[in-house]
Motif scaffolding. Structure first.
Motif, mmCIF file in Angstrom:
data_model
loop_
_atom_site.group_PDB
_atom_site.id
_atom_site.type_symbol
_atom_site.label_atom_id
_atom_site.label_comp_id
_atom_site.label_asym_id
_atom_site.label_seq_id
_atom_site.Cartn_x
_atom_site.Cartn_y
_atom_site.Cartn_z
ATOM 1 N N PRO A 112 0.817 -1.222 0.000
ATOM 2 C CA PRO A 112 0.000 0.000 0.000
ATOM 3 C C PRO A 112 0.847 1.266 0.000
ATOM 4 N N GLY A 113 0.540 2.158 -0.928
ATOM 5 C CA GLY A 113 1.236 3.436 -1.007
ATOM 6 C C GLY A 113 2.549 3.366 -1.751
ATOM 7 N N LEU A 114 2.989 2.159 -2.116
ATOM 8 C CA LEU A 114 4.271 1.999 -2.813
ATOM 9 C C LEU A 114 4.081 1.429 -4.210
ATOM 10 N N GLY A 115 3.441 0.258 -4.303
ATOM 11 C CA GLY A 115 3.233 -0.325 -5.619
ATOM 12 C C GLY A 115 3.114 -1.831 -5.564
ATOM 13 N N LEU A 116 3.398 -2.471 -6.715
ATOM 14 C CA LEU A 116 3.258 -3.914 -6.891
ATOM 15 C C LEU A 116 4.615 -4.545 -7.144
ATOM 16 N N GLU A 117 4.780 -5.753 -6.620
ATOM 17 C CA GLU A 117 6.045 -6.465 -6.775
ATOM 18 C C GLU A 117 5.761 -7.930 -7.079
ATOM 19 N N ALA A 118 6.535 -8.524 -7.992
ATOM 20 C CA ALA A 118 6.355 -9.932 -8.343
ATOM 21 C C ALA A 118 7.657 -10.430 -8.973
ATOM 22 N N ARG A 120 13.619 -12.874 -12.607
ATOM 23 C CA ARG A 120 13.771 -11.448 -12.321
ATOM 24 C C ARG A 120 12.703 -10.956 -11.346
ATOM 25 N N ARG A 121 13.128 -10.074 -10.439
ATOM 26 C CA ARG A 121 12.167 -9.375 -9.592
ATOM 27 C C ARG A 121 11.739 -8.116 -10.325
ATOM 28 N N ILE A 122 10.426 -7.910 -10.441
ATOM 29 C CA ILE A 122 9.923 -6.739 -11.148
ATOM 30 C C ILE A 122 9.036 -5.935 -10.205
ATOM 31 N N ARG A 123 9.047 -4.630 -10.440
ATOM 32 C CA ARG A 123 8.247 -3.719 -9.605
ATOM 33 C C ARG A 123 7.550 -2.687 -10.467
ATOM 34 N N LEU A 124 6.363 -2.299 -10.007
ATOM 35 C CA LEU A 124 5.626 -1.202 -10.621
ATOM 36 C C LEU A 124 5.139 -0.329 -9.484
ATOM 37 N N GLY A 125 5.641 0.924 -9.428
ATOM 38 C CA GLY A 125 5.230 1.745 -8.306
ATOM 39 C C GLY A 125 5.869 3.114 -8.296
ATOM 40 N N ARG A 126 5.848 3.723 -7.164
ATOM 41 C CA ARG A 126 6.230 5.114 -7.015
ATOM 42 C C ARG A 126 7.738 5.303 -7.101
ATOM 43 N N PRO A 127 8.182 6.499 -7.507
ATOM 44 C CA PRO A 127 9.604 6.806 -7.486
ATOM 45 C C PRO A 127 10.160 6.665 -6.065
ATOM 46 N N PRO A 155 8.261 11.738 -13.262
ATOM 47 C CA PRO A 155 7.271 10.699 -13.573
ATOM 48 C C PRO A 155 6.372 10.358 -12.384
ATOM 49 N N SER A 156 5.155 9.905 -12.698
ATOM 50 C CA SER A 156 4.226 9.481 -11.647
ATOM 51 C C SER A 156 4.627 8.147 -11.057
ATOM 52 N N ALA A 157 5.255 7.280 -11.871
ATOM 53 C CA ALA A 157 5.623 5.948 -11.396
ATOM 54 C C ALA A 157 6.772 5.428 -12.251
ATOM 55 N N PHE A 158 7.309 4.277 -11.838
ATOM 56 C CA PHE A 158 8.369 3.607 -12.591
ATOM 57 C C PHE A 158 8.017 2.138 -12.733
ATOM 58 N N LEU A 159 8.477 1.561 -13.851
ATOM 59 C CA LEU A 159 8.447 0.118 -14.052
ATOM 60 C C LEU A 159 9.872 -0.387 -13.998
ATOM 61 N N ASP A 160 10.155 -1.211 -12.981
ATOM 62 C CA ASP A 160 11.482 -1.811 -12.839
ATOM 63 C C ASP A 160 11.374 -3.248 -13.332
ATOM 64 N N THR A 161 11.942 -3.533 -14.509
ATOM 65 C CA THR A 161 11.834 -4.858 -15.099
ATOM 66 C C THR A 161 12.921 -5.809 -14.611
ATOM 67 N N GLY A 162 13.802 -5.291 -13.750
ATOM 68 C CA GLY A 162 14.915 -6.122 -13.303
ATOM 69 C C GLY A 162 15.996 -6.293 -14.373
ATOM 70 N N ASP A 163 15.868 -5.540 -15.447
ATOM 71 C CA ASP A 163 16.802 -5.652 -16.568
ATOM 72 C C ASP A 163 17.032 -4.262 -17.133
ATOM 73 N N GLY A 164 18.012 -3.583 -16.609
ATOM 74 C CA GLY A 164 18.292 -2.251 -17.088
ATOM 75 C C GLY A 164 17.642 -1.200 -16.197
ATOM 76 N N ALA A 165 17.676 0.027 -16.657
ATOM 77 C CA ALA A 165 17.169 1.145 -15.878
ATOM 78 C C ALA A 165 15.646 1.099 -15.801
ATOM 79 N N PRO A 166 15.073 1.493 -14.663
ATOM 80 C CA PRO A 166 13.603 1.548 -14.546
ATOM 81 C C PRO A 166 13.015 2.491 -15.591
ATOM 82 N N ARG A 167 11.844 2.124 -16.112
ATOM 83 C CA ARG A 167 11.174 2.918 -17.141
ATOM 84 C C ARG A 167 10.213 3.915 -16.462
ATOM 85 N N PRO A 168 10.367 5.194 -16.749
ATOM 86 C CA PRO A 168 9.446 6.178 -16.159
ATOM 87 C C PRO A 168 8.073 6.103 -16.823
#
Length: 714
Positions: free
Chosen positions: A495-501, A506-513, A523-536
């Protein structure tokens, strides 16, 4: 040859008609629509040994039954076995007055008629009749007055006896004592035990005006219709249960989850459920205030109290009885109508102290006048006036009638007041804190960033498990590009941060900066694909209808406002700038919202939090008052004091202004009640108010307070 228009009427043969005794039961029959129905209903009822007659009115869909020894439930069960649904009709609701009002009106008529006749006889005595002639007039007056008082004053006598049996005193005890003393003193004079003028006319006048006051008070309170009672009236008592053999009529409270019921056009839903087959238009106006019918079809959720306007549908019962949303709402509203405020405490304490104080004051008044004048009858006259005029009816009505009026009007305007202290807390608000997404905005967020297909598939794989507006925007963007969400495992929502799976290894995240990506004001949020820089990820959203008007109205009333959001500074600043909200806080965690509210409260401000999400529940819980849109999450609605059933923020200003008006009205009513006692009690003690004047003054005070309560809030 007769043709039955419905299965329940098959084979029905018209029965003989006879003179109709007075009806004792009136039942509503929603399904009847032909002559065969009439015959079927009447034959089923008259077959019962205790039913004297049963007559159906097809136009009004009612049956009048004369069955003095039977309960309505026996008649309803009998009709159910015959295939007809029925429910009792309250005769009082069919006319302008309820049954108690009609009974009061009858007693007023008896007391008034007797009072006028006794006054005519009193004229003869006051005109000079003496001796045996005067005594005859007094005895005839007694023969009229005593039975009339015994009947007309029953509401006071019954209430007083009930209180005394329970070992307590209520406000009807001194009133009953005053009526009995006035009648007893008059009776003593009629038998020559006193040479003082008789009081039969005074006893009857006292009863008459007290009844008039009670009638007007009850009629005035009727204008403050209880929203809880209105909700309870929406409960359907019966249902058409679908079985292997067809359908049969059952009591609604016998339904259990998993049952299947059929809904015909015009039927009110008896339970919460899901439509399995068919389609209809639903009238939800009684629950939400929305007048436009809502289409509903297979898979749609429906609630108890809604009315099917068109088409026949089959519904699977999900919740029934006391577990339906309608039943829970009725319980919440009933609690809210009993608003507990500091004014309620004052009124309650005064009413509790009343009985012993007024009896003591009456006794002291009698003793004082007897000591000064030596006239026992005059002393008794003054004591009776004191007993009547000091009744705290006005003080007892000062707060609860206003609470019922205010919460009822808010509910009918689409606002569900849940807390029994909400009105007082809302009336003190000077700062309003808004969540952004889904509260100030429509919640329909659009993904403004163009992601690569693989990245969008990963983002959609995470987002499809969340109700957050950004998550829905990501799923919508993937659907628009025909991209299937990627398979993810071990998903967790923070809650308040985002989603993780995890996706593969790879560990991936979708959530707040700061959590899914670097700290950033962009950016409002980032997608961390576990492969390279997080996508804004950038988003865009629209301001909701009524938001600008609500913010403008709050600003015009001098309210401080703030925007509290977990989104990025640019998105928050854009919405705050468009609305003219100077205090805008971005990147707030749920704990950050709680801290901000706590700091404002510590500085002496009264804060209202308005939010709809899981990350708002902490702020909603710690604020001085909380409001949530009806579209919000269950957790947000549970934490709120008021739920906006219609959606939109227009209800925020309505709730605040109504709460302020209600508190002002409570203060006015308590002031009126106190002023009445300050003026009237000394006049009665000093002997300037006869029992008749005391009855008029007491009734007028109660009526004044009630009418003041039901005045429209501005």
């Amino acid at each position: 040859m007769s043709v039955a228009a419905c299965p329940a009427c098959a084979g029905a043969v018209p029965g003989p008609r006879a003179a109709t005794p007075d009806a004792t039961h009136l039942l509503h029959l929603p399904d009847i629509h032909c002559g065969g129905c009439i015959s079927s209903v009447e034959r089923a009822l008259t077959a019962l040994p205790d039913v004297l007659s049963a007559r159906v009115n097809l136009t009004q869909k009612r049956v009048s039954v004369a069955a003095p020894g039977l309960s309505s439930q026996v008649l309803i069960d009998t009709l159910a076995r015959a295939g007809h649904r029925a429910q009792p009709l309250d005769r009082g609701r069919l006319g302008p007055r309820d049954a108690e009002l009609r009974r009061l009106l009858t007693r007023i008529g008896v007391a008034g008629f007797a009072m006028m006749n006794v006054m005519l006889m009193s004229v003869a005595v006051w005109s000079g009749a003496t001796g045996a002639t005067a005594q005859v007039f007094h005895l005839v007056s007694a023969m009229i007055a005593i039975p009339a008082v015994a009947y007309a004053a029953q509401p006071f006598f019954g209430s007083a006896l009930s209180a005394l049996r329970a070992g307590r005193l209520n406000m009807d005890v001194p009133i009953s004592l005053a009526i009995v003393l006035a009648s007893g003193a008059s009776l003593a004079q009629a038998f020559g035990l006193s040479d003082r003028a008789g009081w039969f006319d005074a006893a009857l006048a006292l009863t008459f005006f007290l009844l008039v006051g009670r009638y007007l008070e009850r009629a005035g309170r009727g204008a403050a219709r209880s929203a809880a009672a209105e909700l309870a009236a929406l409960e359907a008592p019966q249902a058409l249960l679908v079985t292997a053999d067809g359908t049969r009529v059952v009591a609604a409270d016998s339904l259990v989850p998993g049952d299947r019921i059929r809904l015909l056009p015009g039927d009110r839903l008896p339970a919460d459920g899901t439509i399995l087959s068919g389609a209809t238009d639903l009238d939800r106006s009684a629950l939400t205030g929305e007048s436009a019918p809502a289409p509903a079809g297979i898979g749609d959720a429906v609630q108890a109290g809604e009315i099917a306007l068109t088409g026949s549908v089959e519904v699977r019962v999900d919740r029934a009885g006391r577990d339906t949303a309608l039943a829970r709402m009725a319980e919440i509203v009933a609690t809210a109508e009993a608003q507990r405020t500091r004014y309620a405490g004052i009124a309650d304490r005064a009413a509790r102290l009343y009985a012993p104080l007024v009896h003591g004051l009456g006794a002291a008044t009698f003793a004082g006048w007897l000591l000064v004048t030596g006239d026992a009858w005059l002393s008794l006259d003054v004591a009776i006036s004191v007993l009547v005029i000091t009744c705290p009816c006005a003080l007892g009505l000062a707060v609860p009638v206003v609470s019922t009026v205010a919460t009822g009007r808010l509910f009918r305007d689409g606002m569900l007041v849940k807390s029994d202290t909400a009105l007082e807390r809302l009336s003190q608000i000077d700062t309003v804190a808004f969540d952004k997404t889904g509260t100030l905005t429509t919640g329909e967020v659009r993904l403004a960033t163009e992601l690569a297909d693989d990245d969008l598939a990963l983002a959609a794989g995470l987002a499809r498990h969340s109700r957050h507006p950004l998550a829905r925007a990501i799923v919508a963007a993937a659907d628009a590009r025909d991209i299937s969400p990627a398979q993810v495992d071990g998903l967790t929502e923070h809650p308040g941060l985002g989603l993780e799976a995890t996706h593969g290894t790879r560990r991936i995240r979708l959530g707040r900066p700061g959590w899914a990506g670097p700290e950033s004001d962009g950016p409002s949020a980032f997608l961390d694909t576990g492969d390279g820089a997080p996508r804004p990820l950038e988003t865009a959203e629209r301001i909701a209808p009524e938001t600008e008007a609500t913010v403008t109205a709050l600003r015009a009333r001098g309210m401080d406002m703030a925007l509290l959001s977990g989104d990025g500074p640019r998105a928050v600043a854009r919405i705050a700038g468009a609305l003219g909200i100077a205090a805008a806080q971005a990147r707030l965690t749920p704990e950050g919202k709680v801290d901000w509210i706590a700091d404002r409260r510590a500085a002496g401000h009264r804060v209202l939090m308005v939010g709809d999400g899981l990350n708002d529940t902490g702020g909603l819980a710690v604020a001085d008052a909380a409001i949530s849109p009806g579209s919000g999450l269950d957790a947000a609605r549970s934490a709120a004091d008021v739920v906006l059933l219609r959606g939109g923020l227009g209800g925020v200003t309505d709730a605040l202004w109504t709460a302020r008006g209600a508190m002002a009205r409570m203060r006015q009513n308590i002031g009126l009640a106190v002023a009445y006692n300050v003026v009237s009690v000394p006049l009665a003690v000093l002997g300037y108010a006869s029992p008749l004047v005391a009855a008029l003054a007491m009734s007028l005070s109660s009526i004044t307070v009630t009418l003041n309560a039901v005045r429209r809030f501005k």
